[in-house]
Motif scaffolding. Sequence first.
Motif, PDB file in Angstrom:
ATOM      1  N   ASN A  15       1.060  -1.340   0.394  1.00  0.00           N
ATOM      2  CA  ASN A  15       0.308   0.182   0.093  1.00  0.00           C
ATOM      3  C   ASN A  15       0.862   0.833  -0.297  1.00  0.00           C
ATOM      4  N   ASP A  18       1.867   1.575  -3.504  1.00  0.00           N
ATOM      5  CA  ASP A  18       1.139   2.597  -4.061  1.00  0.00           C
ATOM      6  C   ASP A  18       0.643   3.501  -4.098  1.00  0.00           C
ATOM      7  N   ARG A  19       0.351   4.290  -3.056  1.00  0.00           N
ATOM      8  CA  ARG A  19       0.515   5.676  -2.508  1.00  0.00           C
ATOM      9  C   ARG A  19       1.768   6.465  -2.681  1.00  0.00           C
ATOM     10  N   ASN A  20       2.914   6.322  -2.949  1.00  0.00           N
ATOM     11  CA  ASN A  20       4.271   6.721  -2.790  1.00  0.00           C
ATOM     12  C   ASN A  20       4.972   6.466  -3.726  1.00  0.00           C
ATOM     13  N   HIS A 101      -6.883  12.269   1.054  1.00  0.00           N
ATOM     14  CA  HIS A 101      -6.006  12.216   0.091  1.00  0.00           C
ATOM     15  C   HIS A 101      -5.001  11.149  -0.815  1.00  0.00           C
ATOM     16  N   GLY A 102      -5.142   9.736   0.506  1.00  0.00           N
ATOM     17  CA  GLY A 102      -4.338   8.792   0.478  1.00  0.00           C
ATOM     18  C   GLY A 102      -2.804   8.820   0.823  1.00  0.00           C
ATOM     19  N   ILE A 103      -2.535   9.873   1.043  1.00  0.00           N
ATOM     20  CA  ILE A 103      -1.096   9.660   2.056  1.00  0.00           C
ATOM     21  C   ILE A 103      -0.820  11.481   2.359  1.00  0.00           C
ATOM     22  N   TRP A 127      -0.437   7.024   4.875  1.00  0.00           N
ATOM     23  CA  TRP A 127      -0.665   6.323   4.320  1.00  0.00           C
ATOM     24  C   TRP A 127      -2.233   5.408   4.758  1.00  0.00           C
ATOM     25  N   ARG A 128      -3.257   5.597   3.667  1.00  0.00           N
ATOM     26  CA  ARG A 128      -4.290   5.141   3.527  1.00  0.00           C
ATOM     27  C   ARG A 128      -4.139   3.264   3.585  1.00  0.00           C
ATOM     28  N   GLN A 139      -5.185   2.281   8.325  1.00  0.00           N
ATOM     29  CA  GLN A 139      -4.290   3.461   7.510  1.00  0.00           C
ATOM     30  C   GLN A 139      -3.169   3.211   8.497  1.00  0.00           C
TER      31      GLN A 139
END
Length: 158
Positions: A15, A18-20, A101-103, A127-128, A139
Amino acid sequence: MTSSFLPLITQIDHNFLDRNGSGLPVPPGIPARSQWLHEEAPYAILAHGTGADPYFIYANQFALSCFKYGIAELLQLPSRLSAASQDRSERERLLQDVTLHGIAYNYSGPRVDKYGHTFTIYDGVVWRLSRPDGSPSGQAALFWNSERERPAWYRGIR
């Protein structure tokens, strides 16, 4: 490493990727990435589940040492209790930002350990988490317990 945590730390790492755009920081040449993240990472990794008052679902060894809980104790703790009552509204604003925002990057602030002692977290990233089907599962957070001290292999996040 307790094998029951292997899928969860792997999900947390994926995850983050994916976000970063890159996985959690690990030195080169680590063959058992998830085990290293759980047992040897020089920074904290924590996660809580979903719900109005989510409980912790994961903590690596470094996080446990910062908060001074055993794993069984921490997994029975609502994550809001990681901050003192006067700091919870700021923590909640951060978590709402992550929901939208996800992160979120570069968070620093006070936290409280099992004994009520305050310590500061630095360079936090939150992050989510989501399941493979995309549904939310909570999270996660990464933080350092020193403002500047980092291992030689660390190249930063982002």
